[in-house]
Motif scaffolding. Structure first.
Motif, PDB file in Angstrom:
ATOM      1  N   ILE A  46       0.844  -1.201   0.000  1.00 57.20           N
ATOM      2  CA  ILE A  46       0.000   0.000   0.000  1.00 57.20           C
ATOM      3  C   ILE A  46       0.877   1.249   0.000  1.00 57.20           C
ATOM      4  N   ASP A 102      -2.647   4.887  -3.161  1.00 56.79           N
ATOM      5  CA  ASP A 102      -3.720   3.892  -2.961  1.00 56.79           C
ATOM      6  C   ASP A 102      -4.749   4.397  -1.953  1.00 56.79           C
ATOM      7  N   SER A 117      -7.089   6.850  -3.483  1.00 58.85           N
ATOM      8  CA  SER A 117      -8.033   6.335  -4.484  1.00 58.85           C
ATOM      9  C   SER A 117      -8.918   5.206  -3.945  1.00 58.85           C
ATOM     10  N   GLU A 118      -8.440   4.452  -2.958  1.00 61.58           N
ATOM     11  CA  GLU A 118      -9.196   3.279  -2.508  1.00 61.58           C
ATOM     12  C   GLU A 118     -10.015   3.525  -1.242  1.00 61.58           C
ATOM     13  N   GLY A 119      -9.768   4.664  -0.613  1.00 60.46           N
ATOM     14  CA  GLY A 119     -10.427   4.911   0.671  1.00 60.46           C
ATOM     15  C   GLY A 119      -9.500   4.500   1.791  1.00 60.46           C
ATOM     16  N   GLU A 120      -9.714   5.110   2.942  1.00 60.48           N
ATOM     17  CA  GLU A 120      -8.769   4.837   4.032  1.00 60.48           C
ATOM     18  C   GLU A 120      -9.443   4.952   5.382  1.00 60.48           C
TER      19      GLU A 120
END
Lengths: 508, 377
Positions: free
Chosen positions: B366, B370, B373-376
């Protein structure tokens, strides 16, 4: 003895607290996961439009916030059987432990593994794999509900086991009759579908606010269409399974049934009360009228339960006295006084067998084991559950369910035919009220189901008072308040985060 | 016949226990967060751990449920007796569940620092307390079991805990604490190896992780060595037809008699030491996390092996040796064990899909992009 009673009471309060908190979050997990999965299926079918992706991510973000709260409260329930109900864990652990382990193996790992893909895998796996993961998460949540409900149904309707006097516990003899008991199947359907109905009302409530106060009809209309159908299907099936459940209760738990309907004295042409105010002075065998006020339909209870308005419905006093009338014939169902006497004989025989292993004691035990649990009590009045709480929670569930049905049906109608009405403030308020009502309905359902079983932890088999651990009342009080504070703090944060999320969407 | 099923289920309990200790790398990783310096590093670490925490949590739940289904007398005696200790363990895990999800959300009321403190508390207390609880299974506890009690309505409880501290007394037993702290530092080491494998960060960040892994490992080794010495010197209770009898150096004798447990212990120790050695003096192994993980699993399984097999009491009672629990006297019935054995056939499928998803989600480490764009978390 006082300490024992206090430990029992506080242990019950603690279990009720943790179960009620757990059930604040679980039904939304059950239904919202399905709603998200349906939305994602549509999203893929429509060629992955950005608008639907945003919609799905919004509802998934609310799902995630709620999901973790369910996990936090669930671990306590799993271990509480051991910490606070250790006698129970031994006496029926041979049967009860299996569904819990299966739940973990089959369902919890499925949820824990695929929910990560669902929330963070949009760019890491293919769209189809992502959709599969979303569906598997939804299936995992329902599977976990299945096994815990199998376990709970077994507590209401113990089956598939035999008492082993050498190990002093009940042992499983038929797994399938435990797993597929009619009570379990009805309970599973009723409970999981109620989660769909609650989630439908949640999405319609939030969408109602978004459309009426947040000017986001673009999000609200497709959400109401999906959630309305999921909720409506869920609610209709909940009602069907609920009817099945109540018929089973009338046969296997007649005392609970009488309390649910507020029937103290049995009669033919029994009345189904729609609304009623119970008389708090009514006690076992006094002459008080059970109701101060009521509106009901004569004969309907007899007809709905036993197929004819002439059928006799036994009340609490009849059950205690061991009276019933089936197909016009008087039936002796064994009075509670006799059950208590025979239960004490069984307890004494088991104690003697434990010390001496005498065949005579074993024979006496076998002859009276049917009423073993009754031996812990001295008076039939101890075996009457709290009628008021059961009656009111049951009727709140039914009345609230009607309001949910109305809102789900109207919401769907508006979403397809009168979309402009979704933006009306009165509709927003009515939809948000349905959101609140659905939680009251959901909690009420569990309260009447579980309190109605009292004073038994396992119906007719093990009294709640015999199921506990040897813990001091002050110890259980401490953990009760600790859980109350932690869970309340978590709930406040959860609601606050959700409101913020919804407001963020409205502002855009 | 029932003995085979009891042995099989103890093996499964061992697998779950070993998997749990390995997966506590999440907890170990959480204790590293305050040491990672700037927020970017912390953000990466939190998100890498946050995608795994539910697996550890679930394994703990299934470990408990597995005990309930297969050895219910242990479940009722330990949980109902050492009740205060288990409640503390549960609290330490309850506070973890919502922390990842809530920590940076707008409107979380208590602030990010509060949730990060909860993660630290879960990481440290969770490991130590679980170690202490398992320690009571080796060094014993004060409990009595009398099944006839159930026939007394005034005092019906079968398993009673003699010590009024209800398990908290184990926190004063330095040998149990030794195991608790050994697990904590093992988890910290494994957590650092996990973050090396799963996150992309600056050179300074990686050097810091390596230093943490090395220091944690160097603390872990003497702790576990001392603990193992204490275990090997410890007498056990053995079930015989005449009742329980004490056996001097029981665990040592079990290691000598159960050759596979001894081999598992040795291979496990070598795996952990090789990983640590490379991190200390050479370049850390790329897959050091997995090598150390295999080592952890083998060591824990070997310990469970000598604790439960050979008619050894896996939960010795110090107040009444005849109340001690073995696989034979605490298990479910043959019918239930057999049924559950069929159910356990699903385990390879579970392991397979967990491995597949782990692989699919972790093809590359990661990085910051990332998370955007992928959420956290």
């Amino acid at each position: 003895m006082t300490d024992l009673i206090q430990t029992i009471d506080w242990s019950r309060w603690q279990f009720a607290l943790t179960a009620c908190y757990h059930w604040l979050f679980v039904p939304l997990t059950l239904g919202l996961s399905v709603i998200c999965a349906v939305m994602e299926t549509i999203y893929l079918k429509k060629g992955r439009p950005e608008k639907w992706l945003k919609l799905i991510k919004f509802w998934m973000s609310l799902f995630a916030i709620n999901f973790v709260c369910g996990i936090a409260t669930g671990i306590i329930l799993e271990f509480e059987f051991g910490t606070n109900w250790s006698n129970y864990s031994w006496f029926v652990g041979d049967i009860f432990g299996a569904p819990l382990a299966i739940e973990g193996l089959f369902a919890f790992f499925l949820e824990a593994t695929f929910v990560v893909v669902m929330l963070f895998g949009w760019k890491r796996v293919s769209p189809k794999f992502h959709l599969t993961a979303t569906w598997l998460t939804a299936i995992g949540t329902s599977l976990s509900a299945l096994w815990i409900l199998v376990a709970n149904a077994w507590m209401q309707f113990p089956t598939g086991m035999e008492f082993n006097p050498d190990t002093m516990r009940n042992e499983m003899t038929d797994f399938w009759s435990v797993a597929l008991s009619p009570v379990a199947l009805n309970k599973f359907c009723h409970t999981v579908m109620s989660g769909w109905a609650l989630s439908g009302c949640f999405v319609i409530g939030v969408s109602g606010w978004l459309a009426a106060f947040g000017k986001r009809s673009d999000m609200a209309i497709p959400s109401v269409k999906v959630a309305g159908w999921v909720g409506l299907i869920g609610l209709v099936l909940t009602m069907a399974a609920g009817h099945g459940s109540i018929l089973q209760v009338s046969k296997s738990q007649p005392m609970k049934f009488a309390a649910l309907e507020g029937v103290w004295t049995g009669s033919t042409n029994a009345e189904l009360t729609a609304v009623g105010l119970l008389n708090p002075d009514k006690e076992l065998n006094n002459a008080e009228d059970p109701f101060i006020f009521k509106i009901g339909a004569p004969g309907v209870l007899s007809w709905a339960t036993r197929g004819s308005t002439d059928a006799f419905i036994p009340g609490i006093e009849d059950i205690i006295a061991g009276r019933d009338t089936i197909n016009g014939l008087e039936v002796n169902t064994v009075s509670y006084a006799e059950r208590i006497a025979r239960g004490k004989v069984a307890l004494a025989a088991l104690a003697e067998y434990g010390e001496t292993h005498s065949p005579e004691a074993l024979q006496t035990l076998r002859e009276n084991y049917e009423f073993f649990g009754y031996g812990y009590y001295d008076s039939p009045s101890e075996l009457v559950p709290p009628v008021g709480l059961i009656y009111y929670s049951y009727h709140m569930m039914v009345c609230g369910g009607m309001y949910m049905l109305l809102i789900l049906a109207i919401g769907l109608f508006f979403a397809y035919k009168k979309q402009g009405l979704l933006e009306k403030k009165w509709w927003g308020a009515a939809a948000m009220l349905a959101l609140v009502v659905s939680w009251i309905v959901s909690q009420s359902g569990w309260i009447c189901a579980e309190v109605g079983r009292q004073p038994w932890v396992i119906q007719d088999l093990m009294p709640t008072r015999a199921a506990i651990s040897a813990v001091s009342p002050s110890g259980v009080q401490t953990t009760f308040w600790a859980f109350a504070i932690v869970f309340t703090a978590m709930l406040i944060a959860e609601i606050s985060i959700m409101i913020n999320k919804i407001r963020q969407v409205a502002k855009k | 016949m029932i003995t085979c099923f009891q042995n099989y289920w103890w093996l499964l309990i061992s697998v779950l226990g070993a998997a749990l200790v390995f997966l506590l790398f999440v907890q170990g990783g959480q204790t590293l967060l305050p040491c990672l310096g700037n927020n970017e590093n912390k953000r990466l670490a939190v998100n890498a751990l946050g995608r795994k925490w539910e697996l550890t949590y679930t394994t703990l739940v299934v470990f408990g449920a597995g005990f309930f289904a297969s050895f219910p007398l242990f479940y009722s005696t330990s949980f109902g007796g050492a009740w205060a200790l288990w409640m503390l363990i549960l609290f330490s895990f309850v506070i973890q569940a919502a922390s990842y999800e809530f920590r940076r959300k707008r409107g979380n009321i208590y602030g990010t620092g509060f949730y990060d403190t909860l993660l630290f508390l879960n990481g440290s207390l969770g490991c130590i307390l679980l170690g202490v609880a398992v320690g009571t299974m080796i060094f014993g506890a004060e409990f009595n079991i009398n099944k006839v009690n159930i026939t007394d309505p005034a005092a019906p409880v079968i398993s009673t805990w003699v010590n009024p501290l209800h398990g908290l007394e184990a926190l004063t037993d330095w040998r149990c604490l030794l195991l608790g702290f050994a697990i904590l530092f093992l988890a910290r080491m494994n957590g650092a190896f996990f973050l090396m494998l799963s996150t992309e960060g600056s050179e300074a960040y990686r050097a810091k992780l390596r230093r943490i892994a090395s220091v944690s490992g160097l603390i872990f080794v003497p702790l576990i060595v001392l603990f193992l010495i204490m275990v090997l010197l410890q007498p056990t209770f053995v079930q015989t037809p005449e009742g329980f009898v004490a056996r001097e150096y029981g665990y040592l004798m079990n290691y000598l008699e159960l050759w596979w447990a001894a081999i598992a212990l040795l291979v496990g120790v070598v795996c952990v030491l090789v990983t640590l050695f490379c991190a200390l003096v050479k370049k850390p192994l790329r897959y050091g996390f997995w090598l150390s993980g295999v080592g952890t699993v083998l060591v824990v399984m070997s310990l469970f092996g000598v604790m439960g097999y050979n008619s050894t009491a896996f939960f010795p009672s110090l107040s009444d040796p005849q109340s001690s629990l073995t696989l034979a006297n605490s298990s479910s019935s043959l019918f239930t064990l057999r049924t559950m054995t069929w159910v356990s056939a699903v385990l390879p499928i579970v392991i397979a899909y967990i491995a597949y998803v782990w692989h699919s989600m972790g093809r590359r480490p990661i990085n910051d992009a990332d998370l955007t764009s992928e959420g956290e978390y």
